[in-house]
Design a protein around this motif. Sequence first.
Motif, PDB file in Angstrom:
ATOM      1  N   ASP A  34      -0.718  21.319  -0.057  1.00  0.00           N
ATOM      2  CA  ASP A  34      -0.997  20.612  -1.308  1.00  0.00           C
ATOM      3  C   ASP A  34      -0.663  19.131  -1.189  1.00  0.00           C
ATOM      4  O   ASP A  34      -1.411  18.267  -1.649  1.00  0.00           O
ATOM      5  CB  ASP A  34      -0.197  21.215  -2.468  1.00  0.00           C
ATOM      6  N   TYR A  35       0.486  18.832  -0.565  1.00  0.00           N
ATOM      7  CA  TYR A  35       0.920  17.447  -0.417  1.00  0.00           C
ATOM      8  C   TYR A  35      -0.079  16.641   0.413  1.00  0.00           C
ATOM      9  O   TYR A  35      -0.425  15.510   0.057  1.00  0.00           O
ATOM     10  CB  TYR A  35       2.305  17.388   0.231  1.00  0.00           C
ATOM     11  N   VAL A  36      -0.560  17.211   1.507  1.00  0.00           N
ATOM     12  CA  VAL A  36      -1.491  16.494   2.382  1.00  0.00           C
ATOM     13  C   VAL A  36      -2.789  16.170   1.641  1.00  0.00           C
ATOM     14  O   VAL A  36      -3.342  15.076   1.790  1.00  0.00           O
ATOM     15  CB  VAL A  36      -1.747  17.285   3.683  1.00  0.00           C
ATOM     16  N   GLY A  59       6.028  30.560   4.016  1.00  0.00           N
ATOM     17  CA  GLY A  59       4.766  30.540   3.291  1.00  0.00           C
ATOM     18  C   GLY A  59       4.775  29.510   2.168  1.00  0.00           C
ATOM     19  O   GLY A  59       3.791  28.802   1.958  1.00  0.00           O
ATOM     20  N   GLY A  60       5.889  29.434   1.452  1.00  0.00           N
ATOM     21  CA  GLY A  60       6.017  28.447   0.382  1.00  0.00           C
ATOM     22  C   GLY A  60       5.988  27.033   0.925  1.00  0.00           C
ATOM     23  O   GLY A  60       5.377  26.139   0.334  1.00  0.00           O
ATOM     24  N   LEU A  61       6.645  26.827   2.065  1.00  0.00           N
ATOM     25  CA  LEU A  61       6.642  25.509   2.694  1.00  0.00           C
ATOM     26  C   LEU A  61       5.233  25.143   3.136  1.00  0.00           C
ATOM     27  O   LEU A  61       4.763  24.024   2.885  1.00  0.00           O
ATOM     28  CB  LEU A  61       7.597  25.486   3.890  1.00  0.00           C
ATOM     29  N   THR A  99       0.839  -1.201   0.000  1.00  0.00           N
ATOM     30  CA  THR A  99       0.000   0.000   0.000  1.00  0.00           C
ATOM     31  C   THR A  99       0.868   1.244   0.000  1.00  0.00           C
ATOM     32  O   THR A  99       0.613   2.188  -0.752  1.00  0.00           O
ATOM     33  CB  THR A  99      -0.943  -0.001   1.214  1.00  0.00           C
ATOM     34  N   ALA A 100       1.903   1.250   0.831  1.00  0.00           N
ATOM     35  CA  ALA A 100       2.813   2.398   0.876  1.00  0.00           C
ATOM     36  C   ALA A 100       3.474   2.620  -0.477  1.00  0.00           C
ATOM     37  O   ALA A 100       3.604   3.762  -0.930  1.00  0.00           O
ATOM     38  CB  ALA A 100       3.865   2.195   1.963  1.00  0.00           C
ATOM     39  N   ALA A 101       3.873   1.561  -1.142  1.00  0.00           N
ATOM     40  CA  ALA A 101       4.509   1.683  -2.457  1.00  0.00           C
ATOM     41  C   ALA A 101       3.546   2.276  -3.477  1.00  0.00           C
ATOM     42  O   ALA A 101       3.932   3.127  -4.291  1.00  0.00           O
ATOM     43  CB  ALA A 101       5.017   0.327  -2.924  1.00  0.00           C
ATOM     44  N   ARG A 102       2.278   1.844  -3.447  1.00  0.00           N
ATOM     45  CA  ARG A 102       1.283   2.399  -4.387  1.00  0.00           C
ATOM     46  C   ARG A 102       1.050   3.880  -4.115  1.00  0.00           C
ATOM     47  O   ARG A 102       0.939   4.686  -5.041  1.00  0.00           O
ATOM     48  CB  ARG A 102      -0.037   1.640  -4.265  1.00  0.00           C
ATOM     49  N   ILE A 103       0.986   4.249  -2.842  1.00  0.00           N
ATOM     50  CA  ILE A 103       0.757   5.648  -2.485  1.00  0.00           C
ATOM     51  C   ILE A 103       1.952   6.498  -2.917  1.00  0.00           C
ATOM     52  O   ILE A 103       1.779   7.565  -3.525  1.00  0.00           O
ATOM     53  CB  ILE A 103       0.476   5.781  -0.974  1.00  0.00           C
ATOM     54  N   ALA A 104       3.151   6.046  -2.628  1.00  0.00           N
ATOM     55  CA  ALA A 104       4.349   6.797  -3.024  1.00  0.00           C
ATOM     56  C   ALA A 104       4.421   6.961  -4.534  1.00  0.00           C
ATOM     57  O   ALA A 104       4.753   8.041  -5.035  1.00  0.00           O
ATOM     58  CB  ALA A 104       5.600   6.104  -2.490  1.00  0.00           C
ATOM     59  N   ALA A 105       4.099   5.914  -5.258  1.00  0.00           N
ATOM     60  CA  ALA A 105       4.115   5.988  -6.730  1.00  0.00           C
ATOM     61  C   ALA A 105       3.102   7.010  -7.239  1.00  0.00           C
ATOM     62  O   ALA A 105       3.354   7.704  -8.224  1.00  0.00           O
ATOM     63  CB  ALA A 105       3.845   4.617  -7.321  1.00  0.00           C
ATOM     64  N   ALA A 106       1.961   7.103  -6.581  1.00  0.00           N
ATOM     65  CA  ALA A 106       0.947   8.076  -6.979  1.00  0.00           C
ATOM     66  C   ALA A 106       1.374   9.504  -6.650  1.00  0.00           C
ATOM     67  O   ALA A 106       1.009  10.447  -7.354  1.00  0.00           O
ATOM     68  CB  ALA A 106      -0.383   7.756  -6.296  1.00  0.00           C
ATOM     69  N   LEU A 107       2.135   9.681  -5.583  1.00  0.00           N
ATOM     70  CA  LEU A 107       2.556  11.012  -5.155  1.00  0.00           C
ATOM     71  C   LEU A 107       3.726  11.563  -5.961  1.00  0.00           C
ATOM     72  O   LEU A 107       3.795  12.766  -6.216  1.00  0.00           O
ATOM     73  CB  LEU A 107       2.953  10.983  -3.676  1.00  0.00           C
TER      74      LEU A 107
END
Length: 78
Positions: free
Chosen positions: A58-60, A50-52, A15-23
């Motif tokens: 966006d990442y979350v 602010g950029g961080l 599952t982690a690998a699929r999520i990382a690949a999608a991100l």
Amino acid sequence: MREATIRTDHGEAETAARIAAALRPDNTEEMSTTTDGATVETRIERQTTGGLAATVDDYVVNLAVAADLATADRDTHE
């Protein structure tokens, strides 16, 4: 330079690998996503606070979508 590291546990390495690949396709040059077993880790570096904050936000959102999709098939079979 401002930086953040976000680690999330997804219960299974697959599952982690699929999520990382999608991100990864959405990562900018200032981001890196790796896995360690069931954990996805993304490191983000930005010049400004602010950029961080904007990049982390966006990442979350992307992470939540990727996690929902990565587990959707499993949820319908349980």
